[in-house]
Design a protein around this motif. Structure first.
Motif, PDB file in Angstrom:
ATOM      1  N   PHE A 102     -11.864  11.397   9.532  1.00 33.94           N
ATOM      2  CA  PHE A 102     -10.550  11.676  10.102  1.00 33.94           C
ATOM      3  C   PHE A 102     -10.694  12.253  11.508  1.00 33.94           C
ATOM      4  CE2 PHE A 102      -7.283  14.911  11.005  1.00 33.94           C
ATOM      5  CZ  PHE A 102      -6.206  14.070  11.194  1.00 33.94           C
TER       6      PHE A 102
ATOM      7  N   ARG B 251       0.827  -1.216   0.000  1.00 34.18           N
ATOM      8  CA  ARG B 251       0.000   0.000   0.000  1.00 34.18           C
ATOM      9  C   ARG B 251       0.859   1.263   0.000  1.00 34.18           C
ATOM     10  NH1 ARG B 251      -3.290   3.404   0.954  1.00 34.18           N
ATOM     11  NH2 ARG B 251      -3.247   4.830   2.710  1.00 34.18           N
TER      12      ARG B 251
ATOM     13  N   GLU C 176       1.319   4.137  18.543  1.00 32.84           N
ATOM     14  CA  GLU C 176       0.319   4.168  17.467  1.00 32.84           C
ATOM     15  C   GLU C 176      -0.212   5.597  17.265  1.00 32.84           C
ATOM     16  OE1 GLU C 176      -0.542   2.459  15.182  1.00 32.84           O
ATOM     17  OE2 GLU C 176      -2.672   2.221  14.838  1.00 32.84           O
TER      18      GLU C 176
ATOM     19  N   LEU D 128       0.035   1.566  22.166  1.00 31.48           N
ATOM     20  CA  LEU D 128      -0.989   2.565  21.859  1.00 31.48           C
ATOM     21  C   LEU D 128      -0.377   3.966  21.717  1.00 31.48           C
ATOM     22  CD1 LEU D 128      -3.941   3.046  21.424  1.00 31.48           C
ATOM     23  CD2 LEU D 128      -4.283   3.164  23.870  1.00 31.48           C
TER      24      LEU D 128
ATOM     25  N   TYR E 184       0.328  15.323  10.531  1.00 33.68           N
ATOM     26  CA  TYR E 184       0.838  16.704  10.608  1.00 33.68           C
ATOM     27  C   TYR E 184       2.256  16.856  10.051  1.00 33.68           C
ATOM     28  CZ  TYR E 184      -3.382  16.869  13.282  1.00 33.68           C
ATOM     29  OH  TYR E 184      -4.699  16.742  13.637  1.00 33.68           O
TER      30      TYR E 184
ATOM     31  N   VAL F 131      -0.219  10.932  14.526  1.00 36.99           N
ATOM     32  CA  VAL F 131       0.039  12.381  14.544  1.00 36.99           C
ATOM     33  C   VAL F 131       1.109  12.738  13.495  1.00 36.99           C
ATOM     34  CG1 VAL F 131       0.964  14.260  15.973  1.00 36.99           C
ATOM     35  CG2 VAL F 131      -0.676  12.639  16.952  1.00 36.99           C
TER      36      VAL F 131
ATOM     37  N   GLN G  36       2.984   5.111   7.402  1.00 36.96           N
ATOM     38  CA  GLN G  36       1.709   4.418   7.134  1.00 36.96           C
ATOM     39  C   GLN G  36       1.827   2.924   7.482  1.00 36.96           C
ATOM     40  OE1 GLN G  36       1.853   6.150   3.140  1.00 36.96           O
ATOM     41  NE2 GLN G  36      -0.371   6.226   3.244  1.00 36.96           N
TER      42      GLN G  36
ATOM     43  N   ARG H 163      -8.137   6.000   5.506  1.00 45.10           N
ATOM     44  CA  ARG H 163      -7.212   5.520   4.484  1.00 45.10           C
ATOM     45  C   ARG H 163      -7.847   5.539   3.093  1.00 45.10           C
ATOM     46  NH1 ARG H 163      -5.211  -0.224   3.472  1.00 45.10           N
ATOM     47  NH2 ARG H 163      -5.035  -0.064   1.231  1.00 45.10           N
TER      48      ARG H 163
ATOM     49  N   LEU I 179      -1.462  -4.096  18.521  1.00 42.39           N
ATOM     50  CA  LEU I 179      -2.339  -3.631  19.598  1.00 42.39           C
ATOM     51  C   LEU I 179      -3.504  -4.609  19.767  1.00 42.39           C
ATOM     52  CD1 LEU I 179      -3.066  -1.282  21.560  1.00 42.39           C
ATOM     53  CD2 LEU I 179      -4.432  -0.311  19.725  1.00 42.39           C
TER      54      LEU I 179
HETATM   55  C1  HEM Z   1      -6.082   4.091  18.943  1.00 43.55           C
HETATM   56  C2  HEM Z   1      -5.274   4.571  18.075  1.00 43.55           C
HETATM   57  C3  HEM Z   1      -5.327   4.308  16.609  1.00 43.55           C
HETATM   58  C4  HEM Z   1      -5.540   3.148  15.921  1.00 43.55           C
HETATM   59  C5  HEM Z   1      -5.783   1.751  16.487  1.00 43.55           C
HETATM   60  C6  HEM Z   1      -5.476   3.469  14.524  1.00 43.55           C
HETATM   61  C7  HEM Z   1      -5.635   2.550  13.504  1.00 43.55           C
HETATM   62  C8  HEM Z   1      -5.627   2.865  12.172  1.00 43.55           C
HETATM   63  C9  HEM Z   1      -5.790   1.916  11.090  1.00 43.55           C
HETATM   64  C10 HEM Z   1      -5.963   0.416  11.261  1.00 43.55           C
HETATM   65  C11 HEM Z   1      -5.746   2.587   9.922  1.00 43.55           C
HETATM   66  C12 HEM Z   1      -5.890   1.994   8.516  1.00 43.55           C
HETATM   67  C13 HEM Z   1      -4.540   1.802   7.912  1.00 43.55           C
HETATM   68  C14 HEM Z   1      -4.599   1.190   6.541  1.00 43.55           C
HETATM   69  O1  HEM Z   1      -5.652   0.738   6.109  1.00 43.55           O
HETATM   70  O2  HEM Z   1      -3.544   1.153   5.881  1.00 43.55           O
HETATM   71  C15 HEM Z   1      -5.528   3.982  10.243  1.00 43.55           C
HETATM   72  C16 HEM Z   1      -5.396   4.977   9.323  1.00 43.55           C
HETATM   73  C17 HEM Z   1      -5.082   6.287   9.627  1.00 43.55           C
HETATM   74  N1  HEM Z   1      -4.957   6.835  10.893  1.00 43.55           N
HETATM   75 FE1  HEM Z   1      -5.076   5.851  12.628  1.00 43.55          FE
HETATM   76  N2  HEM Z   1      -5.228   4.822  14.387  1.00 43.55           N
HETATM   77  C18 HEM Z   1      -5.128   5.377  15.641  1.00 43.55           C
HETATM   78  C19 HEM Z   1      -4.895   6.696  15.942  1.00 43.55           C
HETATM   79  C20 HEM Z   1      -4.695   7.706  15.037  1.00 43.55           C
HETATM   80  C21 HEM Z   1      -4.437   9.086  15.351  1.00 43.55           C
HETATM   81  C22 HEM Z   1      -4.336   9.662  16.762  1.00 43.55           C
HETATM   82  C23 HEM Z   1      -4.308   9.756  14.164  1.00 43.55           C
HETATM   83  C24 HEM Z   1      -4.027  11.201  13.874  1.00 43.55           C
HETATM   84  C25 HEM Z   1      -3.883  12.157  14.716  1.00 43.55           C
HETATM   85  C26 HEM Z   1      -4.476   8.777  13.104  1.00 43.55           C
HETATM   86  C27 HEM Z   1      -4.409   9.062  11.767  1.00 43.55           C
HETATM   87  C28 HEM Z   1      -4.624   8.162  10.758  1.00 43.55           C
HETATM   88  C29 HEM Z   1      -4.512   8.474   9.340  1.00 43.55           C
HETATM   89  C30 HEM Z   1      -4.131   9.805   8.740  1.00 43.55           C
HETATM   90  C31 HEM Z   1      -4.797   7.285   8.646  1.00 43.55           C
HETATM   91  C32 HEM Z   1      -4.759   7.058   7.125  1.00 43.55           C
HETATM   92  C33 HEM Z   1      -3.445   6.368   6.850  1.00 43.55           C
HETATM   93  C34 HEM Z   1      -3.173   6.032   5.418  1.00 43.55           C
HETATM   94  O3  HEM Z   1      -3.771   6.612   4.529  1.00 43.55           O
HETATM   95  O4  HEM Z   1      -2.310   5.171   5.201  1.00 43.55           O
HETATM   96  N3  HEM Z   1      -4.711   7.556  13.670  1.00 43.55           N
HETATM   97  N4  HEM Z   1      -5.461   4.111  11.613  1.00 43.55           N
END
Ligand code: HEM
Length: 338
Positions: free
Chosen positions: A253, A27, A294, A291, A303, A299, A311, A229, A321
């Motif tokens: 988001f 990806r 993560e 966590l 940012y 962040v 990613q 994503r 986790l």
């Molecule tokens: C409990 C905490 C978190 C968990 C378990 C989590 C889990 C995930 C998962 C599983 C994805 C999908 C990734 C993929 O399909 O490739 C994702 C995407 C994303 N997360 Fe989180 N996340 C957490 C916290 C955060 C925080 C705090 C932020 C931002 C401040 C954030 C920003 C993003 C962004 C921007 C994406 C898109 C990533 C991409 O396009 O590859 N996440 N998250």
């Protein structure tokens, strides 16, 4: 047979994690369409390393199903044949499943290695299933769950193919990921049953219930994450540079970002309860560490314009986790009431 089960199951689990890592790399590098067909890659067991390998070559022996790129379209060999000195359309038919016909050796090889890891993990799961029969008389659940893992691995392989055919349909990608989590959970479960040691931990109802809630929170957060994503994917596809990916994010988001505060507080509660009541669940410390990391990668992505590897790390940490939380739940359910 029995003594081989645990090493086999652990090896299979490590390979499943490798597949998830490889999938995340696919990806991150945008290699999802690196192999246009499935299970072969451009019709080959080992794909070419340069564009020349996919151009029509006079006097070359072609096998049925092998692919060439001609005038920016994919053509598939109808039968086994030896090419003459000039290109003859009669030997070829257009590839109809999609019209994506770009060859990028890096994308092809990243996707190909991903598939190899998938095949290895599949074999390891099957071997684990065979060894599970050593437990047939003692605990049929082990055989049943090991079988279910094999079925799910097959489902993943099939889904992987439909993902390629649909040119990376977002719903299918999300299902692919949730199914991977289910495989991890089942594999951890059989490993736990076989290797459960007699470490005494105190059962605490509130801790146990919170743990179930926390696990559900993680799953919700993962689904929200896949929505983010998918949104990022649509912006990325327009060719916009990374600084624009989250310039005007969707509501998903903000939900995803803010919900991590709830997730964090719930996990922190578990940590404090475990400490204050001396329940003996050491893994809860790991959960909070993972966590924090993560959230940090989230962040950083959001940012600091998705730096290299962030990613992949975000996805892999989410898998860890979930794994540790699930294993902790198994330990908690099996602990003793005082
Ligand atoms: C409990 C905490 C978190 C968990 C378990 C989590 C889990 C995930 C998962 C599983 C994805 C999908 C990734 C993929 O399909 O490739 C994702 C995407 C994303 N997360 Fe989180 N996340 C957490 C916290 C955060 C925080 C705090 C932020 C931002 C401040 C954030 C920003 C993003 C962004 C921007 C994406 C898109 C990533 C991409 O396009 O590859 N996440 N998250």
């Amino acid at each position: 047979m029995k003594k081989y089960f645990l090493p086999a199951a652990k090896t299979a689990l490590v390979l499943v994690y490798l597949v998830i890592l490889a999938g995340a790399l696919v990806r991150m590098t945008g290699s999802g369409m690196g192999c246009p067909d499935w299970p072969k890659c451009f019709g080959y067991y080992i794909p070419p390393t340069e564009q020349k390998g996919l151009e029509f070559t006079a006097n070359k022996t072609y096998d049925k199903g092998q692919v060439i790129i001609k005038d920016e379209t994919l053509l598939v060999a109808k039968e086994d044949f030896v090419a003459t000195s000039t290109f003859s359309q009669n030997n070829w038919e257009p590839y109809t499943k999609h019209d994506y016909a770009i060859f990028n050796p890096m994308h092809t090889w990243v996707e190909y290695i991903n598939r190899l890891c998938g095949a290895l993990a599949g074999i390891a799961c099957f071997v684990t299933f065979i060894f599970a029969f050593g437990y047939w008389k003692e605990n049929k659940k082990i055989v049943l769950y090991s079988f279910l893992v094999c079925v799910l691995m097959g489902f993943q392989a099939w889904l992987g193919k439909t993902v390629v055919d649909s040119v990376l349909n977002p719903v299918k990608i999300t299902t692919h990921m949730l199914a991977a989590f289910l495989i991890v959970a089942l594999q951890l479960y059989v490993i736990y049953i076989v290797s459960a040691k007699n470490i005494v931990r105190k059962f605490d109802k509130k801790f146990n219930i919170t743990l179930i809630v926390v696990l559900l929170f993680t799953i919700v957060q993962v689904i929200l994450g896949t929505y983010v994503r998918e949104f990022v994917d649509t912006i990325e596809k327009t060719g916009a540079p990374k600084e624009f990916w989250l310039l005007k994010p969707e509501l998903s988001f903000y939900f995803h970002r803010s919900f991590s505060i709830v997730v964090f507080l719930a996990n922190l509660y578990l940590l404090l309860r475990n400490k204050n009541l001396q329940l003996g669940f050491e893994k809860v410390n790991w959960i909070v560490r993972i966590l924090l990391f993560e959230i940090l990668t989230g962040v950083v992505m959001s940012y600091m314009n998705f730096p290299f590897g962030s990613q992949t790390l975000h996805l892999v940490l989410a898998t860890f986790l979930f794994s540790v939380q699930f294993y902790l739940l198994l330990e908690s359910r099996n602990s003793k009431t005082y």
